[in-house]
Design an enzyme around this catalytic site. Structure first.
Site, short mmCIF file in Angstrom:
data_model
loop_
_atom_site.label_atom_id
_atom_site.label_comp_id
_atom_site.label_asym_id
_atom_site.label_seq_id
_atom_site.Cartn_x
_atom_site.Cartn_y
_atom_site.Cartn_z
N GLY A 134 4.08 7.75 0.45
CA GLY A 134 5.45 7.23 0.37
C GLY A 134 6.70 7.88 1.00
O GLY A 134 7.27 8.31 0.64
N PRO B 149 0.85 -1.38 0.39
CA PRO B 149 0.03 -0.03 -0.23
C PRO B 149 1.10 1.27 0.41
O PRO B 149 1.95 1.71 0.52
CB PRO B 149 -0.98 -0.45 0.93
CG PRO B 149 -0.79 -1.26 1.51
CD PRO B 149 0.88 -1.76 0.97
N TYR C 120 13.74 13.17 19.69
CA TYR C 120 13.87 13.35 18.35
C TYR C 120 15.20 13.72 17.84
O TYR C 120 16.15 14.68 18.41
CB TYR C 120 13.24 14.12 17.15
CG TYR C 120 13.13 13.94 16.36
CD1 TYR C 120 11.73 13.07 15.44
CD2 TYR C 120 14.25 14.80 15.35
CE1 TYR C 120 11.97 12.93 13.96
CE2 TYR C 120 14.14 14.58 13.56
CZ TYR C 120 12.55 13.78 13.16
OH TYR C 120 12.69 14.46 12.53
#
Lengths: 528, 528
Positions: A130, A126, A447
């Site tokens: 992207g 699927p 992060y």
């Protein structure tokens, strides 16, 4: 989307010479000896799908126009947007390209495609925006199609009383927001990939947006899902909350295409905010700033956006290029936090005032709105900067984790040390920056951004550092991903985090929904 | 716990004569012809466990003292506390009594018990407070043991920085609160079963407490779980939130003992509130009151407790017995809402003031603190009242559901009509009361109480009404349970709500974790 980089090619910009010079001086970055391979020079293997398979796929989506086998379509659906993904495509590596790109327009067409693929033993990946950065589009199977959901881009329903909306999976972030805004609502989900990533991808990979302190994570916004599988349909979500068994929504969220294809998502929506205001605060240290964020997360008031850069990221983000070296040597300039408030004017004003009192009590100094507005303005720009860094011969990548508050200091040090030690040992001492961008009552995310010189073989050079970071995350009590997902890159560590029995339980689910193992093979769950 | 009723026998009180008279006049309730069968007169079948099985169970828990086969122990672990459960035990029906009660003291002992049960093909029903009202303790298997977790009643860890606590599953509500209060914290989970139900049960059945508007549902409090299964251990929860695959916590929550035994629960805790204040508001109609609750749930400020009785429940709850008949005939006295505020003094005062302004705007009239304090004082008393009603020959039962806000009016009417029509058609016109007691941004719960005369065979008399209510719930878009769970009573409707493929996926999980099908057979998931 740029096929071998990020975003709108018109927005690409080279790195300023001063920055390039600095990278050279600080990190030993040298201009890359090679330029990226051009699209026309890529050497794709011939498509292997049989005429019968292509015909059945065309029947499933109504016309052969929606089954694409041309080289550009196939290349545009190869892998995702991690730095290794970009380095490989820039080097001309198109080994794991899909055999075809299929574009269904409805749930029923998705089911038909899955049936056709089962009949011909073709795997299915699927594909939304992207934008995976964890190998989520890199199946362990030679022959597969990319199932591109871009034609499923409608707002199916909006219930203003319940404040719910039903969205199709192919809606990109800005499309979804525009459709909701036309009726006075917002979803409030703004990850860095916002401009390109899709609703289906947000759900499949448990995305979390930059305004998660106020609007919640994407998995907290989801009230219902429709999943198309080779064995049929699952529909979830008759009520916001229920005691009717395990929460099946939370089984589909994070399943990364391994259980089925998400064909609609019911989300909670909120009124468009009257006001949006972002501002900057400075703390002496990362620990002091983190304590302030924890205080707001636990006792309120909760800003809509709440983030804190560590000393290094603050320095790099704020300083002029020619001052970075001196300031780094000088021990830094503190840590910048950004607080954002969205909502009604009255609510925004009250929260801002009360949060300011708390932040001052915790040692913070108000810098003003300039750093906040600068952050808001550039919030989707970092991936463009990465392309420029790669062009300039630097390596740049990000990774992230989360843990309970009491584990955050150890986790921060462990990951930083792992990255620094590994890359320094390999001859490319890195700049490692970190921020907290998602806070909860009980913990927070970390992060990390890593910049260094490229090694001889940049992917092979990075891999040990990434693995060392993954080991450090697990050892220090973090989760292998807070919002990027598992994909193939994190899978082995995910298996250790979840444990063999839990992974087997998920494999049992997959075996029931996808008995032939056609859905994203090797993503999330091991195939063997 | 009273073996054939609710709670502390010392707290039992007969129904006032005036109420009994009213029930006779309004609903045709007549004194029950039979008195409940005494404990000593129950006729249990002889235990069927082999000496080898009993020995292995004793070895698993260290001593035969913790494997009980006496009649009283067995009777005290039969079924749960639904009205049909009570009617059956009062009638002397002990057909599905466990063969033994086993009391492990640790996760390892639970694993050992599960291994022993697998070796001897004996089913296992995890038993916390025994307060299920949906047949959650009524396996479809003749030979089973009750796994009573009462000895696992420790606070294993409290992390004041992260504000997390690790609780053992056998802790009853007040025990957990006392242990946390000693360190300045609260869980904030106060369901009606609070005094008897356990932490493990809260998790296994997705409980929701009366202060859910402020503290959240139990499934929202859970950050981690340990599950002992016949195939080994699953441990979840390394971070408050993660993108590492499906949320396995949400697969264990609501699994009702069918996947394994929950042996520890990591929960978020909050500081003990400085202040608790409850007050009453009156609205002209249920619809007007529901709109006010929706406004607070969607736009804030959020009270800690937020509930609204419909006209009938308001009348019954407020009026003196001798005024009920007249007021019912007169069309009612509006709808009572209770708002509660818990937290710091400053926060409580601000939320109370702002909520009051909203409630006035929505048509509400402040009644004062008396109805709120009366509600708070009597919040755990309703099950005692049910015993008195049963003693007086009345039938009384509750059921509940939830839906999105826009479906609530239809759902309310549909369930009310189904109950009223079915019982009236059977010759026992009921009093059907309803309240909203759990609100979300996107929807709410509906909790119905039914009182009528008992039919000849009270369980058989009630069954068609309950089934009609279940059908109405599904047809009107509700979930089969908001916080009671599935058990055996809701299972067939749960299967329809979740759909066959989702149920098969859960059965695949069960088959992997419990291949012999020994865990709570027939609860949640069908056995065939």
């Amino acid at each position: 989307m740029l096929w071998n980089g990020w975003g709108d090619p018109a927005k690409a910009a080279p790195l300023p010479d001063a920055v390039a010079g600095l990278l050279h001086d600080l990190l030993g970055v040298r201009p890359s000896p090679s330029t990226p391979v051009a699209l026309k020079d890529l050497e794709l293997s011939d498509p292997t799908l049989t005429p019968a398979a292509l015909k059945d796929l065309a029947d499933a989506v109504g016309t052969a126009d929606h089954v694409r086998t041309d080289a550009e379509s196939r290349v545009r659906h190869i892998r995702g947007k991690s730095t290794p993904d970009l380095l490989r495509i820039r080097a001309g590596d198109v080994t794991d390209v899909p055999q075809a790109v299929v574009l269904p327009a409805s749930h029923e067409e998705v089911l038909a495609v899955l049936r056709a693929c089962a009949a011909h033993a073709v795997a299915v990946v699927p594909f939304g925006g992207g934008t995976s950065v964890v190998g989520g589009l890199a199946p362990e199977r030679g022959e597969f199609i990319a199932l591109d959901l871009r034609r499923m881009d409608a707002l199916l329903d909006l219930d203003p009383v319940s404040r719910t909306a039903v969205l199709q999976p192919g809606l990109r972030g800005p499309q979804a927001e525009a459709l909701l805004a036309a009726q006075g609502f917002t979803l409030g989900h703004f990850p860095q990939s916002f401009e390109w990533a899709t609703v289906g991808g947000f759900a499949a990979a448990r995305s979390s947006g930059q305004a998660s302190a106020g609007y919640g994570r994407f998995d907290e916004m989801v009230l219902g899902l429709t999943l198309a599988t080779p064995e049929g349909t699952i529909e979830t979500g008759r009520a916001p909350r229920s005691a009717a068994g395990p929460d099946l929504r939370q089984l589909v969220l994070g399943s990364e295409g391994a259980f089925g294809v998400i064909t609609s998502v019911t989300v909670r929506v909120r009124p468009q905010p009257e006001q949006r205001l972002y501002e900057g605060w400075r703390f002496a240290t990362f620990a002091e700033g983190a304590a302030a964020l924890r205080r707001l997360a636990q006792d309120g008031p909760r800003p809509t956006v709440l983030r804190l850069s560590d000393e290094t990221e603050t320095l790099v983000g704020l300083a002029q290029p020619d001052a970075i070296g001196a300031a780094l040597a000088d021990g830094g300039t503190g840590c910048l936090a950004v607080t954002g408030y969205e909502g009604t004017s009255a609510d925004t004003a009250r929260r801002r005032e009360e949060a300011a009192a708390v932040l001052r009590e915790c040692g913070g100094t108000l810098v003003g709105i300039e750093p906040g507005e600068r952050w808001a303005h550039g919030r989707y720009e970092a991936p463009y900067l990465r392309d420029a860094l790669l062009d300039a011969g630097a390596f740049a990548e990000t990774l992230e984790t989360a843990a309970f508050w009491s584990r955050i200091p150890e986790l921060y040090t462990a990951v930083r040390t792992a990255l620094t030690d590994t890359l320094t040992g390999a001859g490319t001492p890195p700049l490692v920056m970190c921020h907290i961008s998602h806070v909860y009552e009980n913990g927070a995310s970390l992060y990390f951004t890593v910049v260094s010189a490229q090694g001889e073989d940049p992917v092979a050079h990075w891999t040990p550092a990434k693995h060392a970071a993954n080991e450090a995350v697990l050892a220090a009590g973090g989760t292998i991903s807070h919002h990027h997902g598992v994909g193939t890159d994190h899978r082995d560590w995910y298996v250790r985090e979840a444990g063999p029995l839990a992974v087997d339980a998920l494999r049992a689910v997959k075996a029931r929904l996808d008995p032939a193992g056609l859905l994203n093979p090797g993503v999330l769950l091991p195939t063997d």
